[in-house]
Design a protein around this motif. Structure first.
Motif, PDB file in Angstrom:
ATOM      1  N   ILE A  68       1.050   1.393  -0.636  1.00  0.00           N
ATOM      2  CA  ILE A  68      -0.179   1.678  -1.166  1.00  0.00           C
ATOM      3  C   ILE A  68      -0.259   1.820  -2.500  1.00  0.00           C
ATOM      4  O   ILE A  68      -0.906   1.529  -3.491  1.00  0.00           O
ATOM      5  CB  ILE A  68      -0.585   2.653  -0.007  1.00  0.00           C
ATOM      6  CG1 ILE A  68      -0.947   2.299   1.125  1.00  0.00           C
ATOM      7  CG2 ILE A  68      -1.817   3.274  -0.962  1.00  0.00           C
ATOM      8  CD1 ILE A  68      -1.477   3.398   1.865  1.00  0.00           C
ATOM      9  N   ARG A  69       1.069   2.457  -3.133  1.00  0.00           N
ATOM     10  CA  ARG A  69       0.989   2.976  -4.431  1.00  0.00           C
ATOM     11  C   ARG A  69       1.413   1.762  -5.469  1.00  0.00           C
ATOM     12  O   ARG A  69       1.012   1.940  -6.628  1.00  0.00           O
ATOM     13  CB  ARG A  69       2.148   4.083  -4.673  1.00  0.00           C
ATOM     14  CG  ARG A  69       1.621   5.443  -4.264  1.00  0.00           C
ATOM     15  CD  ARG A  69       2.772   6.236  -4.275  1.00  0.00           C
ATOM     16  NE  ARG A  69       2.592   7.458  -3.557  1.00  0.00           N
ATOM     17  CZ  ARG A  69       3.731   8.199  -2.779  1.00  0.00           C
ATOM     18  NH1 ARG A  69       4.597   7.487  -2.591  1.00  0.00           N
ATOM     19  NH2 ARG A  69       3.362   9.098  -1.985  1.00  0.00           N
ATOM     20  N   VAL A  76      -0.525  -4.571  -4.338  1.00  0.00           N
ATOM     21  CA  VAL A  76      -1.151  -4.259  -2.966  1.00  0.00           C
ATOM     22  C   VAL A  76      -2.492  -4.181  -2.858  1.00  0.00           C
ATOM     23  O   VAL A  76      -2.980  -3.149  -3.350  1.00  0.00           O
ATOM     24  CB  VAL A  76      -0.154  -3.383  -2.179  1.00  0.00           C
ATOM     25  CG1 VAL A  76      -0.586  -3.277  -0.683  1.00  0.00           C
ATOM     26  CG2 VAL A  76       1.308  -3.789  -2.153  1.00  0.00           C
ATOM     27  N   ASP A  77      -3.111  -5.049  -1.987  1.00  0.00           N
ATOM     28  CA  ASP A  77      -4.478  -4.918  -1.900  1.00  0.00           C
ATOM     29  C   ASP A  77      -5.030  -4.548  -0.498  1.00  0.00           C
ATOM     30  O   ASP A  77      -5.963  -3.771  -0.494  1.00  0.00           O
ATOM     31  CB  ASP A  77      -5.281  -6.496  -2.210  1.00  0.00           C
ATOM     32  CG  ASP A  77      -4.974  -7.052  -3.715  1.00  0.00           C
ATOM     33  OD1 ASP A  77      -5.191  -6.418  -4.413  1.00  0.00           O
ATOM     34  OD2 ASP A  77      -4.469  -7.969  -3.574  1.00  0.00           O
ATOM     35  N   ILE A  78      -4.185  -4.937   0.423  1.00  0.00           N
ATOM     36  CA  ILE A  78      -4.629  -4.618   1.738  1.00  0.00           C
ATOM     37  C   ILE A  78      -3.359  -4.358   2.521  1.00  0.00           C
ATOM     38  O   ILE A  78      -2.328  -4.579   2.335  1.00  0.00           O
ATOM     39  CB  ILE A  78      -5.143  -5.917   2.407  1.00  0.00           C
ATOM     40  CG1 ILE A  78      -6.559  -6.463   1.765  1.00  0.00           C
ATOM     41  CG2 ILE A  78      -5.441  -5.663   3.880  1.00  0.00           C
ATOM     42  CD1 ILE A  78      -7.074  -7.693   2.199  1.00  0.00           C
ATOM     43  N   ILE A  79      -3.598  -3.227   3.471  1.00  0.00           N
ATOM     44  CA  ILE A  79      -2.575  -3.013   4.406  1.00  0.00           C
ATOM     45  C   ILE A  79      -2.992  -3.650   5.917  1.00  0.00           C
ATOM     46  O   ILE A  79      -4.167  -3.446   6.517  1.00  0.00           O
ATOM     47  CB  ILE A  79      -2.444  -1.144   4.658  1.00  0.00           C
ATOM     48  CG1 ILE A  79      -1.972  -0.897   3.266  1.00  0.00           C
ATOM     49  CG2 ILE A  79      -1.366  -1.171   5.773  1.00  0.00           C
ATOM     50  CD1 ILE A  79      -0.723  -1.248   2.653  1.00  0.00           C
ATOM     51  N   ALA A  96      -4.799   5.684   0.396  1.00  0.00           N
ATOM     52  CA  ALA A  96      -5.655   4.377   0.080  1.00  0.00           C
ATOM     53  C   ALA A  96      -7.214   4.583  -0.663  1.00  0.00           C
ATOM     54  O   ALA A  96      -7.199   3.693  -1.388  1.00  0.00           O
ATOM     55  CB  ALA A  96      -5.930   3.827   1.825  1.00  0.00           C
ATOM     56  N   HIS A 105      -6.122   4.824  -4.298  1.00  0.00           N
ATOM     57  CA  HIS A 105      -5.708   3.555  -4.897  1.00  0.00           C
ATOM     58  C   HIS A 105      -6.536   2.814  -4.661  1.00  0.00           C
ATOM     59  O   HIS A 105      -6.292   1.454  -5.069  1.00  0.00           O
ATOM     60  CB  HIS A 105      -4.021   3.361  -4.368  1.00  0.00           C
ATOM     61  CG  HIS A 105      -3.001   4.450  -4.891  1.00  0.00           C
ATOM     62  ND1 HIS A 105      -2.406   4.260  -6.392  1.00  0.00           N
ATOM     63  CD2 HIS A 105      -2.637   5.640  -4.430  1.00  0.00           C
ATOM     64  CE1 HIS A 105      -1.667   5.454  -6.223  1.00  0.00           C
ATOM     65  NE2 HIS A 105      -2.092   6.080  -5.326  1.00  0.00           N
ATOM     66  N   VAL A 138      -6.959   0.959  -2.066  1.00  0.00           N
ATOM     67  CA  VAL A 138      -6.215   0.022  -1.144  1.00  0.00           C
ATOM     68  C   VAL A 138      -7.243  -0.239   0.127  1.00  0.00           C
ATOM     69  O   VAL A 138      -7.666   0.739   0.782  1.00  0.00           O
ATOM     70  CB  VAL A 138      -4.738   0.177  -0.913  1.00  0.00           C
ATOM     71  CG1 VAL A 138      -4.337  -0.629   0.296  1.00  0.00           C
ATOM     72  CG2 VAL A 138      -4.142   0.020  -2.182  1.00  0.00           C
ATOM     73  N   ARG A 153      -9.277  -5.001  -9.739  1.00  0.00           N
ATOM     74  CA  ARG A 153      -7.734  -4.466  -9.432  1.00  0.00           C
ATOM     75  C   ARG A 153      -6.638  -5.004 -10.305  1.00  0.00           C
ATOM     76  O   ARG A 153      -5.666  -4.671 -10.073  1.00  0.00           O
ATOM     77  CB  ARG A 153      -7.556  -4.811  -7.893  1.00  0.00           C
ATOM     78  CG  ARG A 153      -8.307  -4.013  -7.122  1.00  0.00           C
ATOM     79  CD  ARG A 153      -7.934  -4.285  -5.549  1.00  0.00           C
ATOM     80  NE  ARG A 153      -6.747  -3.909  -5.250  1.00  0.00           N
ATOM     81  CZ  ARG A 153      -6.557  -2.759  -5.140  1.00  0.00           C
ATOM     82  NH1 ARG A 153      -6.899  -1.659  -5.447  1.00  0.00           N
ATOM     83  NH2 ARG A 153      -5.093  -2.577  -4.939  1.00  0.00           N
TER      84      ARG A 153
END
Length: 574
Positions: free
Chosen positions: A458-459, A463-466, A491, A494, A496, A572
């Motif tokens: 996440i940090r 990274v945009d999506i989990i 999330a 950041h 995310v 982003r």
DNA sequence: GCCGTTTTCGGCCCGACTGTTTTCAGTCG
């Protein structure tokens, strides 16, 4: 001990107390507490630390003390004493259809039966029929129940029940004299798993539709059959029941059969306050006059409420919200403008990028993302950094062919490796439109370790999506033991996005966690995770899970139009 | 055992279906 483990303990206590013959309201209190703990989005340990256990609905002094003991010592003296009195194994008898606590208690006291195999041998040797209230038919029912249990032990995932139900619906709707047939029960509420399929038909005469139902070729046995209600079992062990009501009572019946039980209890309370009594048939005034409701709107209207979408009917505050006019404008399938998680033949998908994009366009979507697996996920044919670069060319080629009829984002579903590192260096990630990160391995790591891995992803600014955050697989695998409060906080901080994965085996985030996430300001995306064009169909399940989580369209990134989404990506730092 | 804008005591949803009963208990949703 986590919420689920404590809830399981209380459910077992409830079962054992009921078999023992304890007053039913004490039993119900334990069940309610267990249910409440499962519904809790936060950790019960937190409430424990702050001495706020009794603020949890259904938890009073006695149960709070028991939670305290379980968390502090991992054991419960009350429970240990109870299983000395009533064998713990008796609870497995309750899973046998048509066998409840009264008979389980009777079998145990009279015949010393305490396990399923005890029960089977007693039934086979004809010992059960000698007991009071038992006869040959009851004994045969138990044997049949044992047999069906061996075929089906768990609740059925919605992905299996849904197509069966749709076929039944279509068939019953075609029966002459039938005005409507609708889904009810947990399937209409779109729960991730269902106990059985509930159907409700409106017809003046029930015979024809009952016949069609009972004579379906997939039916292996008829469990019961009356004027207004019938229930059958299919060859695969799945069960279905059909109620038939006259059209003028259909709304009340549909509302009742849709549940949940807890939601209905709440409505009954409202009815009582207005001096009405609400049954599955109609409202009854004190003077004996009935209020018939042909549709559900009228049921809610009679209680001065707006109609409440079925997915919300879980007694999670929806009745209160309805009274105050605060029901959320829920996400709908039609709000979805594209899909941000799909696979192609580059990894484990079945179709080319162009085919997947065309199929997405055919659905009227404005965009889709190709997100194949990264190389650490060997079983899925994950892509190396070089292959990813080569894939970009094919994406561009497909885009040229499609013109501006649909936009293809080039992305990846990147492994968060077991050691916490990510599968590509930052410079590779920087060249992609969308980076999804996901856990597929090391799901059984201790809470702190697996949470830290997720936080590390996440940090990362790229990274945009989990994807499917928890990693559960229904019904086989529990998700990772993540500290979701911490993850949601990170999330949100950041920016995310967390996914609601629409694959009915995943449905991850689930409803409860999705709701908590949006409360904490997290953006969501509802994705198909399609491996073929047919996989896009699954999106309806993800949308349903979002609705169950009170999610609005504006909180879901793939309801945004293309420009908005591209602007967000640009902001982003892409 | 929990809960309270009619209650700190007395409720806690209720009806269909089945099988065993000869008027009802158990299970289910």
């Amino acid at each position: 001990m986590n919420n689920r483990e404590i809830a399981e303990t209380f459910d077992k206590i409830a079962d054992l107390l009921e078999i023992k013959g304890e007053v039913i309201f004490k039993v119900l209190a334990y069940r309610r507490a267990a249910e409440s703990l499962r519904e809790l989005a936060s950790d019960v340990a937190g409430h424990h630390q702050q001495a706020k256990l009794t603020e949890i609905p259904g938890v009073g002094k006695a149960i709070a003390d028991k939670i305290d003991e379980l968390i502090s010592t991992g054991k419960l003296g009350f429970y240990e004493k109870l299983v000395q009195e009533v064998p713990e194994t008796l609870v497995e008898l309750l899973r046998v259809p048509d066998l409840g606590p009264k008979k389980a208690g009777l079998f145990w006291r009279e015949l010393g039966i305490s396990t399923l195999s005890d029960l089977e041998s007693a039934a086979k040797s004809g010992k059960l029929r000698s007991l009071p209230g038992m006869g040959q038919k009851s004994e045969a029912k138990i044997l049949a129940g044992l047999e069906s249990l061996s075929r089906r032990t768990l609740r059925t995932p919605i992905g299996q029940a849904w197509p069966v139900a749709q076929e039944l619906l279509a068939k019953l709707r075609g029966v002459p004299g039938v005005q409507t047939v609708e889904l009810a029960g947990s399937l209409r509420r779109m729960k991730a798993t269902v106990g059985d399929i509930d159907l409700l038909a409106a017809a003046e005469d029930s015979h024809a539709v009952m016949d069609a139902f009972a004579q379906d070729p997939e039916v292996s046995r008829i469990l019961s059959r009356g004027e207004t209600k019938a229930s059958v079992e299919f060859r695969n062990g799945l069960r279905a029941q059909l109620w038939v009501h006259p059209p003028q009572r259909f709304g009340t019946a549909l509302q009742y059969a849709t549940g949940s039980k807890e939601h209905n209890v709440r409505l009954r309370e409202l009815a009582q306050k207005q001096n009405l009594s609400l049954s599955d048939q109609a409202f009854l005034r004190v003077d004996g006059r009935e209020i018939l409701c042909a549709d559900e709107q009228k049921v809610y209207e009679t209680l001065d409420l707006p109609w409440i979408p079925a997915e919300l009917r879980e007694d999670r505050g929806e009745v209160q919200a309805a009274r105050q006019g605060n029901l959320p404008e829920l996400l709908e399938l039609a709000d979805i403008k594209g899909d941000l998680h799909a696979h192609s033949t580059w990894s484990d998908g079945k179709n080319s990028i162009l085919e997947m994009a065309k199929a997405a366009r055919k659905r009227g979507w404005n965009y889709m993302a190709v997100t194949d697996h990264s190389h650490s996920l060997g079983v899925a044919g994950g892509l190396s950094a070089e292959e990813l670069l080569a894939q970009r060319e094919e994406v561009e080629k497909a885009q040229t062919e499609l013109g501006d009829s649909i936009h293809i984002f080039h992305g990846v579903e990147m492994e968060i490796r077991a050691d916490g590192s990510l599968d590509y260096p930052d410079e590779v990630l920087a060249g992609l439109d969308i980076v999804i990160a996901a856990l597929h391995s090391g799901l059984r790591q201790p809470r702190q370790q697996v949470t830290e891995r997720m936080l590390n992803a996440i940090r990362n600014p790229h990274v945009d999506i989990i994807a499917h955050p928890v990693g559960r697989l229904i019904p086989d695998r529990e998700g990772a033991d993540l500290d979701l409060e911490t993850i949601f906080k990170a999330a949100a901080e950041h920016g995310v996005v967390l996914e609601i994965n629409s694959d009915p085996r995943r449905l991850d985030l689930d409803d409860v966690h999705a709701r908590r996430a949006i409360e904490m300001g997290v953006l969501l995306t509802v994705n198909s995770d399609a491996h073929s064009p047919a996989g896009y169909d699954l999106l309806q399940f993800g949308v349903a899970m979002a609705r169950r989580g009170w999610v609005k369209a504006s909180q879901v990134t793939n309801t945004w139009d293309l420009e908005h989404l591209q602007g967000w990506i640009k902001k982003r730092g892409k």
